[in-house]
Design a protein around this motif. Structure first.
Motif, PDB file in Angstrom:
ATOM      1  N   ASN A 163      26.060  39.638  32.304  1.00  0.00           N
ATOM      2  CA  ASN A 163      26.944  38.773  33.565  1.00  0.00           C
ATOM      3  C   ASN A 163      27.364  37.308  32.128  1.00  0.00           C
ATOM      4  OD1 ASN A 163      26.198  39.757  35.740  1.00  0.00           O
ATOM      5  ND2 ASN A 163      23.742  38.812  35.534  1.00  0.00           N
ATOM      6  N   ASN A 194      30.877  37.086  33.526  1.00  0.00           N
ATOM      7  CA  ASN A 194      31.157  37.196  34.876  1.00  0.00           C
ATOM      8  C   ASN A 194      30.095  35.927  34.936  1.00  0.00           C
ATOM      9  OD1 ASN A 194      33.204  39.234  36.001  1.00  0.00           O
ATOM     10  ND2 ASN A 194      30.973  40.066  36.066  1.00  0.00           N
ATOM     11  N   PRO A 195      30.757  34.431  34.268  1.00  0.00           N
ATOM     12  CA  PRO A 195      29.457  33.245  34.511  1.00  0.00           C
ATOM     13  C   PRO A 195      29.591  32.914  35.864  1.00  0.00           C
ATOM     14  CG  PRO A 195      31.954  32.601  33.306  1.00  0.00           C
ATOM     15  CD  PRO A 195      32.339  34.753  33.878  1.00  0.00           C
ATOM     16  N   HIS A 196      30.560  33.467  36.837  1.00  0.00           N
ATOM     17  CA  HIS A 196      29.692  32.331  37.911  1.00  0.00           C
ATOM     18  C   HIS A 196      28.106  33.272  38.385  1.00  0.00           C
ATOM     19  CE1 HIS A 196      32.481  36.389  39.356  1.00  0.00           C
ATOM     20  NE2 HIS A 196      31.569  36.069  40.565  1.00  0.00           N
ATOM     21  N   LYS A 197      28.118  34.848  37.974  1.00  0.00           N
ATOM     22  CA  LYS A 197      26.933  35.192  38.286  1.00  0.00           C
ATOM     23  C   LYS A 197      25.545  35.160  36.955  1.00  0.00           C
ATOM     24  CE  LYS A 197      29.173  39.178  39.904  1.00  0.00           C
ATOM     25  NZ  LYS A 197      29.524  40.869  39.373  1.00  0.00           N
ATOM     26  N   ARG A 198      26.059  34.149  36.047  1.00  0.00           N
ATOM     27  CA  ARG A 198      24.853  34.106  35.364  1.00  0.00           C
ATOM     28  C   ARG A 198      24.305  32.786  35.455  1.00  0.00           C
ATOM     29  NH1 ARG A 198      24.621  33.872  28.560  1.00  0.00           N
ATOM     30  NH2 ARG A 198      23.239  35.425  28.575  1.00  0.00           N
ATOM     31  N   TRP A 224      25.489  24.947  39.587  1.00  0.00           N
ATOM     32  CA  TRP A 224      25.911  26.491  40.077  1.00  0.00           C
ATOM     33  C   TRP A 224      26.265  27.327  40.893  1.00  0.00           C
ATOM     34  CZ3 TRP A 224      22.219  30.228  40.176  1.00  0.00           C
ATOM     35  CH2 TRP A 224      23.246  32.097  40.334  1.00  0.00           C
ATOM     36  N   SER A 236      29.490  25.916  41.972  1.00  0.00           N
ATOM     37  CA  SER A 236      30.167  26.054  42.591  1.00  0.00           C
ATOM     38  C   SER A 236      30.674  27.340  42.872  1.00  0.00           C
ATOM     39  CB  SER A 236      30.650  26.646  40.425  1.00  0.00           C
ATOM     40  OG  SER A 236      29.714  27.935  40.053  1.00  0.00           O
ATOM     41  N   LEU A 237      29.314  28.519  43.255  1.00  0.00           N
ATOM     42  CA  LEU A 237      29.861  29.600  43.730  1.00  0.00           C
ATOM     43  C   LEU A 237      30.351  29.628  45.486  1.00  0.00           C
ATOM     44  CD1 LEU A 237      25.852  31.158  43.019  1.00  0.00           C
ATOM     45  CD2 LEU A 237      28.670  31.566  41.638  1.00  0.00           C
ATOM     46  N   GLU A 238      30.338  27.845  46.082  1.00  0.00           N
ATOM     47  CA  GLU A 238      30.487  28.269  47.137  1.00  0.00           C
ATOM     48  C   GLU A 238      31.839  27.869  46.831  1.00  0.00           C
ATOM     49  OE1 GLU A 238      28.639  24.241  48.548  1.00  0.00           O
ATOM     50  OE2 GLU A 238      26.828  24.733  48.344  1.00  0.00           O
ATOM     51  N   ASN A 239      32.487  27.603  46.040  1.00  0.00           N
ATOM     52  CA  ASN A 239      34.536  27.219  45.594  1.00  0.00           C
ATOM     53  C   ASN A 239      34.799  28.982  45.564  1.00  0.00           C
ATOM     54  OD1 ASN A 239      33.441  24.648  45.902  1.00  0.00           O
ATOM     55  ND2 ASN A 239      33.322  24.682  44.231  1.00  0.00           N
ATOM     56  N   LYS A 240      33.942  29.768  44.904  1.00  0.00           N
ATOM     57  CA  LYS A 240      34.514  31.346  45.271  1.00  0.00           C
ATOM     58  C   LYS A 240      35.942  31.667  46.238  1.00  0.00           C
ATOM     59  CE  LYS A 240      33.622  31.727  40.841  1.00  0.00           C
ATOM     60  NZ  LYS A 240      34.407  30.048  40.276  1.00  0.00           N
TER      61      LYS A 240
END
Length: 75
Positions: A41, A44-48, A68, A71-75
């Motif tokens: 991961n 893919n930092p958003h998964k880590r 974190w 940050s996922l909400e903004n993907k």
């Protein structure tokens, strides 16, 4: 009361959380946490999930997990 597997540490004034505390508060199973920490991961930092490893011990900071998740909400 729950028996924590190791004592919390304080980093920049924030007390760390154990894997069990993260499970209780955020609902990520221990297996899911392990998968989210995996080396693959890094690409893919958003998964880590953000974590701190000290020896064999895994620690988390609540503020980093919340950052974190946001940050996922903004993907």
């Amino acid at each position: 009361t729950m028996a924590w597997e190791y004592p919390a540490i304080v980093i920049d004034g924030e007390t760390t959380m154990t894997k069990e505390q993260v499970k209780a508060e955020f609902g990520f199973s221990l297996q899911a946490q392990a998968e989210m920490r995996m080396e693959k991961n890094r690409l893919n930092p958003h998964k880590r999930i953000p974590f701190i490893k000290q020896g064999k011990r895994i620690y988390y900071l609540r503020s980093e997990i919340i950052r974190w998740l946001k940050s996922l909400e903004n993907k």
